[in-house]
Design a protein around this motif. Structure first.
Motif, mmCIF file in Angstrom:
data_model
loop_
_atom_site.group_PDB
_atom_site.id
_atom_site.type_symbol
_atom_site.label_atom_id
_atom_site.label_comp_id
_atom_site.label_asym_id
_atom_site.label_seq_id
_atom_site.Cartn_x
_atom_site.Cartn_y
_atom_site.Cartn_z
ATOM 1 N N LEU A 1 8.893 30.901 25.311
ATOM 2 C CA LEU A 1 9.262 32.004 26.188
ATOM 3 C C LEU A 1 8.415 31.606 27.538
ATOM 4 C CD1 LEU A 1 7.826 34.432 23.382
ATOM 5 C CD2 LEU A 1 10.134 34.115 24.085
ATOM 6 N N ARG B 1 15.409 35.939 23.403
ATOM 7 C CA ARG B 1 15.060 34.574 23.161
ATOM 8 C C ARG B 1 14.676 34.176 21.420
ATOM 9 N NH1 ARG B 1 15.538 29.856 25.613
ATOM 10 N NH2 ARG B 1 13.820 28.576 26.171
ATOM 11 N N LEU B 2 13.697 34.903 21.034
ATOM 12 C CA LEU B 2 13.228 34.467 19.751
ATOM 13 C C LEU B 2 14.445 34.839 18.671
ATOM 14 C CD1 LEU B 2 9.688 36.331 19.878
ATOM 15 C CD2 LEU B 2 10.449 33.769 19.504
ATOM 16 N N GLU C 1 12.458 26.003 22.413
ATOM 17 C CA GLU C 1 12.875 27.246 22.790
ATOM 18 C C GLU C 1 11.546 28.291 22.877
ATOM 19 O OE1 GLU C 1 14.323 27.337 18.884
ATOM 20 O OE2 GLU C 1 16.216 26.407 19.342
ATOM 21 N N MET D 1 20.661 28.598 23.865
ATOM 22 C CA MET D 1 20.619 27.221 23.811
ATOM 23 C C MET D 1 21.136 26.597 22.372
ATOM 24 S SD MET D 1 17.232 25.268 24.740
ATOM 25 C CE MET D 1 16.828 26.166 26.167
ATOM 26 N N ARG D 2 22.150 25.879 22.528
ATOM 27 C CA ARG D 2 22.967 25.508 21.486
ATOM 28 C C ARG D 2 22.609 24.126 21.339
ATOM 29 N NH1 ARG D 2 24.090 24.594 17.129
ATOM 30 N NH2 ARG D 2 26.022 23.891 16.205
ATOM 31 N N TYR E 1 20.071 27.635 9.613
ATOM 32 C CA TYR E 1 20.587 28.237 10.927
ATOM 33 C C TYR E 1 22.077 27.951 10.774
ATOM 34 C CZ TYR E 1 20.410 28.813 16.081
ATOM 35 O OH TYR E 1 20.561 29.077 17.292
ATOM 36 N N LYS F 1 9.680 30.780 4.033
ATOM 37 C CA LYS F 1 9.615 30.271 5.418
ATOM 38 C C LYS F 1 8.282 29.982 5.883
ATOM 39 C CE LYS F 1 13.343 33.087 6.982
ATOM 40 N NZ LYS F 1 14.024 34.106 7.930
ATOM 41 N N LYS G 1 27.473 36.076 14.184
ATOM 42 C CA LYS G 1 27.802 34.873 14.868
ATOM 43 C C LYS G 1 28.275 33.597 14.147
ATOM 44 C CE LYS G 1 24.410 32.363 16.396
ATOM 45 N NZ LYS G 1 23.311 31.846 17.091
ATOM 46 N N SER H 1 13.984 32.391 14.738
ATOM 47 C CA SER H 1 14.634 33.469 14.003
ATOM 48 C C SER H 1 14.698 33.002 12.277
ATOM 49 C CB SER H 1 15.947 34.105 14.542
ATOM 50 O OG SER H 1 16.982 33.236 14.399
ATOM 51 N N CYS H 2 15.129 31.752 12.086
ATOM 52 C CA CYS H 2 15.212 31.390 10.749
ATOM 53 C C CYS H 2 13.903 30.825 10.153
ATOM 54 C CB CYS H 2 16.167 30.093 10.628
ATOM 55 S SG CYS H 2 17.879 30.377 11.392
ATOM 56 N N GLN I 1 17.418 34.719 19.174
ATOM 57 C CA GLN I 1 18.814 33.709 19.254
ATOM 58 C C GLN I 1 18.371 32.103 18.928
ATOM 59 O OE1 GLN I 1 20.341 34.250 23.151
ATOM 60 N NE2 GLN I 1 21.819 35.507 22.459
ATOM 61 N N SER I 2 16.875 31.940 18.857
ATOM 62 C CA SER I 2 16.509 30.451 18.823
ATOM 63 C C SER I 2 16.436 30.116 17.229
ATOM 64 C CB SER I 2 15.343 30.305 19.521
ATOM 65 O OG SER I 2 14.306 30.976 18.842
ATOM 66 N N HIS I 3 16.061 28.791 16.782
ATOM 67 C CA HIS I 3 15.867 28.525 15.444
ATOM 68 C C HIS I 3 14.652 29.379 14.971
ATOM 69 C CE1 HIS I 3 17.918 24.963 16.909
ATOM 70 N NE2 HIS I 3 18.553 25.005 15.779
ATOM 71 N N LEU J 1 14.091 40.063 27.062
ATOM 72 C CA LEU J 1 14.245 38.602 27.062
ATOM 73 C C LEU J 1 13.458 38.102 26.086
ATOM 74 C CD1 LEU J 1 15.812 37.078 29.305
ATOM 75 C CD2 LEU J 1 13.496 36.558 30.516
ATOM 76 N N THR J 2 12.234 38.676 25.556
ATOM 77 C CA THR J 2 11.355 37.733 24.612
ATOM 78 C C THR J 2 12.322 38.042 23.244
ATOM 79 O OG1 THR J 2 9.451 38.472 25.783
ATOM 80 C CG2 THR J 2 9.116 37.893 23.525
#
Lengths: 445, 292
Positions: free
Chosen positions: B90, A69-70, B88, A442-443, B54, B77, A214, A76-77, A72-74, A65-66
Motif C-alpha cells: 500500500l 489493492r488488498l 503488492e 497487478m497481474r 489464486y 492460511k 474473475k 486476499s488468498c 485484488q492482490s495475492h 484504494l486500500t
C-alpha cells in the motif's frame, strides 16, 4: 476484529493528509455540536458542520484504494479471512462517516424547537419526528458515502479516461437518486433502507465472490482467442497523440455529454446549475493532460529536441484533443443556454468560463511533472472553487457584469501563470518523479 | 504434523487452447526446501499461484496442509506465507503502518524478528513506501511473509530485485527460517546458484512439465555430457539412449543425456565403434543444456 479495527484506523489516519482531515473534521463537528446546543440559533448554525462532515469523509478516502489493492492482490488468498474482514471494514467505515450527520440533524432540530430536553421529551410526536429525521439523514448519508467511495475508487484506481468516465457515471447515478421526488418521512426512510439493503447485499455478494467471478470471466476470455487487431482505428492519429492518449477526443466528448443529456431529462434547468455543470465538465476535459508528463518519456527517448521543444509538441497534442472537447462543450452551452433562458451576457460569460476551465485544467495537468503533491492539490482546489464561484456569480441576475468580467480576467491571468509554470517545470522534467507507482491491477505473469 | 505441506495430483492449467502446465503431481513435505527452476514462461508463477488458490486448475487439485487450495480455511492460511514477484504494498502508507495492517490479520506476529530484519536490511520503519526503491519494497514484502512465521513459505522470484548484499542476507535468513522446526519452503528463481545453495530438492519446469524432480546430487548424477568420438568424416546415424540434445562437430558429437550408466556406455561403444567420454555438469550447465 483486530484486523477490522486496524483497517479502520488506517483508512482514517494512514497518511498525514487523511490524519489531519479526520482530526479537523471531528473538531469541526464537535464545534458545530457546541454551536447548535449552546449558541443562539441562526440560519448559519450548521456552517461549521458542512466543512466538518466533508473533511471527515475525505479523511477516510484511503479506504477504497486500500480495500481495492488488498482484495485484488495475492494477499486476499493468503491473509486469513481477508475478504470478510475487508468487507466488514468497508461497511463500518460507511456507517461511521454517516454518523455525525445523522446525530447532528436531530440535535439541530431539538435546539431549534425547544432546547430543553424535558420539554422536548414530553412532546412525543416531536421526539419521534426528530428520530425520523435522524434515520433519514443517517441512511441518506450512508447512501451518498457509498457512491462517493465508488467514485473515489474509480478515479483513484484507474487514473485514465475510463476511470474518470466511470466516476462521472457514479456521480450521475448519485444525482439521479438525490433528485427523487420529495416524499413523506416514513416513505423516505423505507426507500432509503431498501436502497441501502440492496446496495449492501449486491456489493457484499459481489465482493465476497469476486475471485470466482474473475476466474469465470478470465476463463471465458481466454477460451475465445482474439483475432489480431489490424483495424484502421488502431493506427489512427499521429504517433504523439497515440502515445499521450490524445487520439480519440470523441470518447471524452461522449463521456461528458451523456450525463449532461441525462441531466436535461431530470428537468434541471436553472442557468446557474448548467453553468456549474459545464464548469466541472470543462475541468474534466482538460484533466486528460495530466497523463502527459509520465507518458512523454517515450517521446523524449526517440526525439532529438530539447525539453522545451517536447513541451511545445505535448501542448499542441493536448490542444488537438481538448480543442474538440471544448468545442463540443461550447456548442452544448449555446444550445442549453437558449433552452434555459440565459441572457446574452450570461452566455458570453458562460463560454468564457468553459474555455477558461479547460485552459486552466489543461495547464494544471501539464504541470504535474512531479506527481500530485500538496501545492498541486491546493491549486486544483482553488481553481475548482474559483470556477464554481464565477459560475454562480454569472447566473445571479443581480450581479454587475464588470465583477464577472474581472473574475474571468483574474482566471485568465492565472491560466497564463499556470502555463509558464508548466513550461518551466518541463524544462527540468525528471521522468522518475512522475512515474505511476500505484498499480492496483497487478497481474503476475 | 507429518502431513504434506503441499500435495498436487494431476494438475493441469490451460489458458484457452494453450496448456501451461501438464499433468503435474508432486508433494512438498515439512522441512523441505524446493527450488523451482524454469525459463520465462515455463509456468513457475502459474504453478505457485495454483498452490495459493489464486488461480483455478483446469483439472486436478492442489492441497495445502490437507485443504484444497481454492478453499483454504483461516487456520491453514495462517500457516502460509507468500512473497509475490512484484510487490503488492500500500504505497500511501509507511513501512510501520503496512506492517501493522498485515500483522493485524494474524493472531501471532513476531515483532522482534521484524524489527531485527528492519535493522539488518536497512529498512526504515518510518519511510513512506512510495518513496522506497524496488529492492527496498521487495525486502518489505519478504518481511511481511516472514512475520507470522509460516509453516509453508512460497516465494516467487524473491531475490530478483535485490542487490548482491541484500540477496545474501535474505538467503541467510531463509536458511535460518527453514532450519526452524518443520518449515517447508517453495521458491522460484532464475539465479541457479541460489537454488544450488539452498534447495534440498529441485524442480525443473520445461514447457509446463516437471522435467526433473529430486535432489541436486541425483540430478547431477543423472544428467551428464558425452563427448563421442568417431573415425569417419560423416556423422554416423546414432541412436543415443536418454538423449536430451546433441551437437555434431568434426569427428565428434557432444550430447547431453539422462541416466547414462557404464553398461549403456559399453554397449553403445561396441555398437557404433566409438569412444565415449562422460563429463559431469553443474546445475547451471544442466539448466542451460536442457533449454538449448
Amino acid at each position: 476484529m483486530r484486523a477490522v479495527g486496524r483497517l479502520l484506523l488506517t483508512y482514517f489516519t494512514g497518511t498525514t493528509a487523511t490524519r489531519w482531515l479526520t482530526i479537523t473534521g471531528l473538531l469541526l463537528i464537535l464545534a458545530s455540536v457546541y454551536v447548535v446546543l449552546y449558541l443562539p440559533q441562526t440560519e448559519h448554525m450548521l456552517a461549521l458542520a458542512w466543512p466538518g462532515l466533508i473533511a471527515f469523509f475525505f479523511g477516510s478516502s484511503l479506504m477504497p484504494l486500500t480495500v481495492g489493492r488488498l482484495s485484488q492482490s495475492h494477499s486476499s488468498c493468503v491473509l486469513p479471512g481477508a475478504r470478510i474482514k475487508l468487507l466488514a471494514s468497508v461497511i463500518l467505515t460507511v456507517m461511521l462517516v454517516a454518523l455525525p450527520a445523522g446525530l447532528l440533524a436531530p440535535l439541530a432540530f431539538f435546539a431549534g424547537t425547544s432546547g430543553n430536553i424535558d420539554e422536548f421529551l414530553k412532546w412525543t410526536h416531536l421526539f419521534e419526528w426528530s428520530l425520523g429525521i435522524m434515520l433519514i439523514v443517517y441512511t441518506s448519508g450512508c447512501i451518498v458515502a457509498i457512491w462517493l467511495y465508488v467514485f473515489i475508487w474509480f478515479v483513484s484506481s484507474e487514473r485514465k479516461l475510463a476511470g474518470y468516465a466511470k466516476g462521472i457515471a457514479v456521480l450521475v447515478v448519485l444525482a439521479l437518486i438525490s433528485a427523487g421526488e420529495s416524499r413523506e418521512e416514513a416513505e423516505l426512510v423505507e426507500s432509503n433502507l431498501k436502497q441501502l439493503a440492496f446496495v449492501l447485499v449486491v456489493f457484499s455478494a459481489g465482493f465476497l465472490n469476486w475471485p470466482r467471478l474473475k476466474r469465470w470471466y478470465a476463463g471465458r476470455q481466454r477460451s475465445q482467442p482474439r483475432a489480431a487487431s489490424t483495424s484502421a482505428r488502431d493506427f489512427a492519429g499521429s504517433e504523439i497523440d497515440l502515445l499521450l492518449g490524445n487520439s480519440r477526443p470523441w470518447i471524452l466528448i461522449a463521456v461528458l455529454l451523456l450525463p449532461l443529456v441525462l441531466t436535461i431529462r431530470m428537468g434541471v434547468g436553472s442557468p446557474g446549475m448548467w453553468l456549474l455543470y459545464l464548469a466541472i465538465a470543462s475541468v474534466v476535459a482538460g484533466g486528460n493532460a495530466e497523463k502527459a508528463p509520465a507518458r512523454s518519456r517515450a517521446l523524449w527517448l526517440r526525439s532529438e529536441g530539447s525539453r522545451g521543444a517536447l513541451f511545445d509538441a505535448v501542448e499542441r497534442s493536448a490542444w488537438r484533443h481538448n480543442g474538440f472537447v471544448l468545442l463540443a462543450l461550447v456548442l452544448f452551452l449555446l444550445g442549453i443556454g437558449a433552452f434555459a433562458g440565459m441572457s446574452p451576457a450570461q452566455m458570453v460569460a458562460g463560454v468564457s468560463l468553459v474555455v477558461l476551465g479547460t485552459v486552466l485544467s489543461t495547464y494544471l495537468g501539464l504541470m504535474l511533472t512531479r506527481g500530485v503533491r500538496v501545492p498541486e492539490s491546493v491549486l486544483g482546489i482553488i481553481v475548482m472553487m474559483s470556477l464554481a464561484v464565477v459560475a454562480v456569480m454569472t447566473a445571479n441576475d443581480g450581479i454587475r457584469y464588470w465583477i464577472v468580467a474581472a473574475a474571468l480576467a483574474a482566471l485568465a491571468a492565472l491560466a497564463g501563470i499556470l502555463r509558464s509554470l508548466a513550461r518551466s517545470r518541463w524544462a527540468r522534467i525528471d521522468w522518475s518523479s512522475c512515474r505511476r507507482d500505484a498499480q492496483p491491477n497487478m497481474r503476475i505473469g | 504434523m507429518n502431513e504434506p505441506a503441499v500435495q498436487a495430483s494431476r494438475l493441469r492449467k490451460s489458458f484457452g487452447p494453450r496448456d501451461v502446465l501438464h499433468d503435474l503431481s508432486f508433494e512438498v513435505r515439512p522441512g523441505e526446501v524446493i527450488g523451482v527452476l524454469g525459463k520465462n514462461g515455463a509456468g513457475k508463477t502459474t504453478l505457485l499461484e495454483l498452490m495459493l488458490g489464486y488461480s483455478t486448475p483446469s483439472s486436478g487439485e492442489v492441497r495445502i496442509f490437507g485443504a484444497e487450495s481454492q478453499r483454504m480455511p483461516g487456520d491453514v492460511k495462517r500457516r502460509v506465507g507468500f512473497v509475490p514477484q512484484q510487490d503488492e504494498l500500500l504505497y500511501q502508507l509507511t513501512v510501520a503502518e503496512q506492517l501493522r495492517v498485515i500483522a493485524s490479520f494474524y493472531p501471532k506476529w513476531d515483532h522482534e524478528l521484524i524489527s531485527r530484519l528492519c535493522g539488518a536490511w536497512g529498512v526504515d520503519p518510518q519511510a513512506r513506501i512510495k518513496s522506497m526503491s524496488v529492492g527496498e519494497r521487495q525486502k518489505l514484502s519478504i518481511m511481511l511473509a516472514f512475520g507470522h512465521r509460516p509453516d509453508l513459505l512460497i516465494l516467487d522470484e524473491p531475490v530478483a530485485s535485490l542487490d548482491p548484499l541484500a540477496r545474501r542476507q535474505f538467503l541467510e535468513q531463509l536458511v535460518e527460517l527453514s532450519a526452524e522446526g518443520q518449515r517447508a519452503v517453495v521458491f522460484s528463481s532464475h539465479i541457479v546458484s541460489d537454488i544450488e545453495r539452498l534447495a534440498s530438492r529441485i524442480w525443473i519446469l520445461k514447457e509446463g512439465r516437471l522435467f526433473w524432480e529430486g535432489d541436486l546430487e541425483s540430478l547431477k548424477e543423472s544428467v551428464s555430457r558425452l563427448h563421442i568420438r568417431f573415425g569417419g568424416a560423416t556423422v554416423p546415424n546414432f541412436e543415443i539412449p536418454g538423449v536430451i540434445n546433441q551437437r555434431a562437430q568434426a569427428q565428434s558429437v557432444t550430447a547431453v543425456v539422462r541416466d547414462w550408466t557404464p553398461a549403456i556406455q559399453q554397449s553403445f561403444e561396441e555398437r557404433y565403434s566409438v569412444t565415449v567420454e562422460q563429463e559431469s555438469l553443474g546445475l547451471e550447465e544442466i539448466f542451460l543444456e536442457l533449454h538449448r
